[in-house]
Write a protein that holds these residues in place. Structure first.
Motif, PDB file in Angstrom:
ATOM      1  N   LEU A 157       3.217   7.149   5.383  1.00  0.00           N
ATOM      2  CA  LEU A 157       1.958   7.769   5.007  1.00  0.00           C
ATOM      3  C   LEU A 157       1.592   8.926   5.925  1.00  0.00           C
ATOM      4  O   LEU A 157       2.119   9.073   7.016  1.00  0.00           O
ATOM      5  N   THR A 163      -5.887   0.046   1.802  1.00  0.00           N
ATOM      6  CA  THR A 163      -4.981   0.734   2.718  1.00  0.00           C
ATOM      7  C   THR A 163      -5.270   0.356   4.160  1.00  0.00           C
ATOM      8  O   THR A 163      -4.565   0.798   5.076  1.00  0.00           O
ATOM      9  N   TYR A 176       0.045  -0.535   1.153  1.00  0.00           N
ATOM     10  CA  TYR A 176      -1.160  -1.336   0.977  1.00  0.00           C
ATOM     11  C   TYR A 176      -1.055  -2.673   1.708  1.00  0.00           C
ATOM     12  O   TYR A 176       0.035  -3.225   1.884  1.00  0.00           O
ATOM     13  N   SER A 193       2.374   5.182  -1.543  1.00  0.00           N
ATOM     14  CA  SER A 193       1.372   4.691  -0.587  1.00  0.00           C
ATOM     15  C   SER A 193       1.699   3.270  -0.153  1.00  0.00           C
ATOM     16  O   SER A 193       2.394   2.528  -0.843  1.00  0.00           O
ATOM     17  N   ILE A 252      -3.713   3.010  10.026  1.00  0.00           N
ATOM     18  CA  ILE A 252      -3.335   1.951   9.096  1.00  0.00           C
ATOM     19  C   ILE A 252      -2.307   1.015   9.723  1.00  0.00           C
ATOM     20  O   ILE A 252      -2.392  -0.199   9.594  1.00  0.00           O
TER      21      ILE A 252
END
Length: 432
Positions: free
Chosen positions: A227, A167, A200, A198, A351
């Motif tokens: 997210l 992540t 990635y 989610s 992220i």
């Protein structure tokens, strides 16, 4: 007497041949030079140094170094060149194959011809493998497919390969990974154990005795969603392509909480995708979209990038019952808070937004702005992670329209910008 004359004739012929060959071997007209060293050797390049001690009988027209995997390389092989005169020089040799023996000579040319230096041999170093990463496909709630292509083993066999993901940016083999055999060429990977809903980051990897090399990073989401929005009550809206977006009520408005990904107008007409940079910059009064870096994986998190002509098209970009916001719509949203409104509208976490001491996104509103960067008319893609730029439907003239800008290092939002309509920016929609 005749025999004596014949012997003299033969002697004269051989004398002429010897004289000619001697002249060719040590021709004073061509440049004289020496190669002193080859250093800074790695798997793909090296640096060579030398000196031209004499330009010969005319000015130097060209000089450089030439190299090959065969003995006595010449200018017919790989070479560097410039037109500077005598003295010392240094050239970088590029495009080498790892773990390979090379022969290199310096050369110089004048009007009399080419002169070559002494020859030096060297062996290029081994390196980590070189490879690419495939797009992620077959994305489901907890699984996906991917892979890569190892184009060069780096000079020593590939002993492990696969994909790795996290992540966080720049995943390594110390994160989640697959193991997909050995050797060069294409391979496929089955990715499992993902979390649903989610996003990635993923890279292909390959390992040899020298180390581990990685392919370019790609992004994907198990369900295209924003997210870090726990605790918020979200609705949803679906576009004509079947993409489902989270929605959030903020004050008197209901907004999409994700960037738009649609590739058709509301009436079903397709929006052209333009990959080529020249064609993108040449679009005039016609709608177009693209993915950041022309990579579908980016759109799963950041949405598509659209030019303003899509936004203004009467066929409608937004789902039924929704519209692309005007300046007035944006201003209502920006009045959500009288301080640090940018941090309260940006997705929480590190992220996607680059970390900054000047800004700590909280996403208090649930709007979840993300830094999708942009495509500038003739300069390619820029600022992923740094800026989230959104179109306003408000026109500023023949070539300009308003935009809204979120910065990674600013707690507020800039709403007094306008830019070229041919640029590619993100789109959010607000309910009618």
């Amino acid at each position: 007497m005749k025999n004596f004359s014949f012997l003299i004739y033969i002697f004269l012929v051989f004398s002429m041949i010897f004289s000619t060959n001697s002249c060719k071997k040590d021709d004073p007209g061509t440049p004289k030079l020496k190669l002193t060293e080859v250093k800074s050797i790695d798997g793909m390049s090296a640096t060579s140094s030398g000196e031209i001690t004499s330009e010969g009988e005319s000015t130097i027209l060209e000089r450089g170094v030439c190299w090959s995997i065969n003995n006595n390389p010449s200018v017919a092989d790989s070479k560097t060149s410039d037109d500077i005169g005598i003295g010392t020089f240094s050239f970088t040799i590029t495009g080498l194959i790892p773990a390979t023996k090379y022969y290199v000579r310096a050369y110089a040319k004048n009007s009399e011809g080419f002169g070559y230096s002494n020859q030096i041999t060297f062996v290029s170093d081994t390196i980590s493998p070189l490879l690419t990463t495939f797009d992620v496909t077959n994305i489901a709630g907890t699984s996906a497919s991917c892979g890569g292509n190892i184009t060069n083993d780096g000079g020593t066999p590939v002993i492990a390969r696969g994909v790795c993901w996290s992540t966080k940016r720049n995943p390594t083999v110390n994160d989640n990974k697959t193991s997909d055999g050995t050797g060069i060429g294409n391979f496929t990977s089955a990715i499992t154990g993902l979390s649903s809903n989610s996003g990635y980051f993923l890279r292909a990897y390959a390992t040899n005795k020298k180390g581990t090399g990685y392919g370019p990073e790609v992004l994907f989401g198990t369900v295209p969603a924003v997210l870090f929005n726990s605790g918020k009550i979200y609705g949803s809206v679906t576009d004509i392509d079947g993409n489902v977006y989270k929605t959030i009520t903020i004050g008197t408005q209901e907004w999409m909480a994700e960037n738009l990904r649609v590739v058709r107008y509301r009436n079903g007409d397709s929006i052209p995708e333009i990959v080529d940079e020249d064609k993108w910059s040449g679009v005039n009064n016609s709608g177009a979209y693209c993915n950041y870096y022309n990579n579908l994986g980016f759109s799963l998190v950041y949405g598509k990038l659209y030019n303003w002509y899509v936004v203004d098209d009467s066929r409608n970009l937004a789902p039924a019952g929704w519209h692309v916001p005007t300046d007035a719509d944006w201003q209502i949203l920006l009045n959500y808070s009288n301080s640090e409104v940018g941090d309260k509208l940006k997705e929480k976490g590190k992220i996607h937004w680059l970390e900054s001491e000047n800004s700590v996104p909280t996403n208090e509103s649930g709007f979840s702005a993300v830094p999708g960067g942009y495509r500038y008319r003739n300069m390619g893609f820029e600022d992923l992670g740094y800026q989230g730029i959104y179109w306003s439907k408000t026109d500023k003239g023949s070539s300009l329209a308003d935009i809204i800008v979120f910065f990674h290092d600013n707690v507020n939002v800039e709403s007094n910008f306008f830019e070229y309509k041919v640029n590619g920016y993100s789109v959010r929609c607000v309910k009618d």
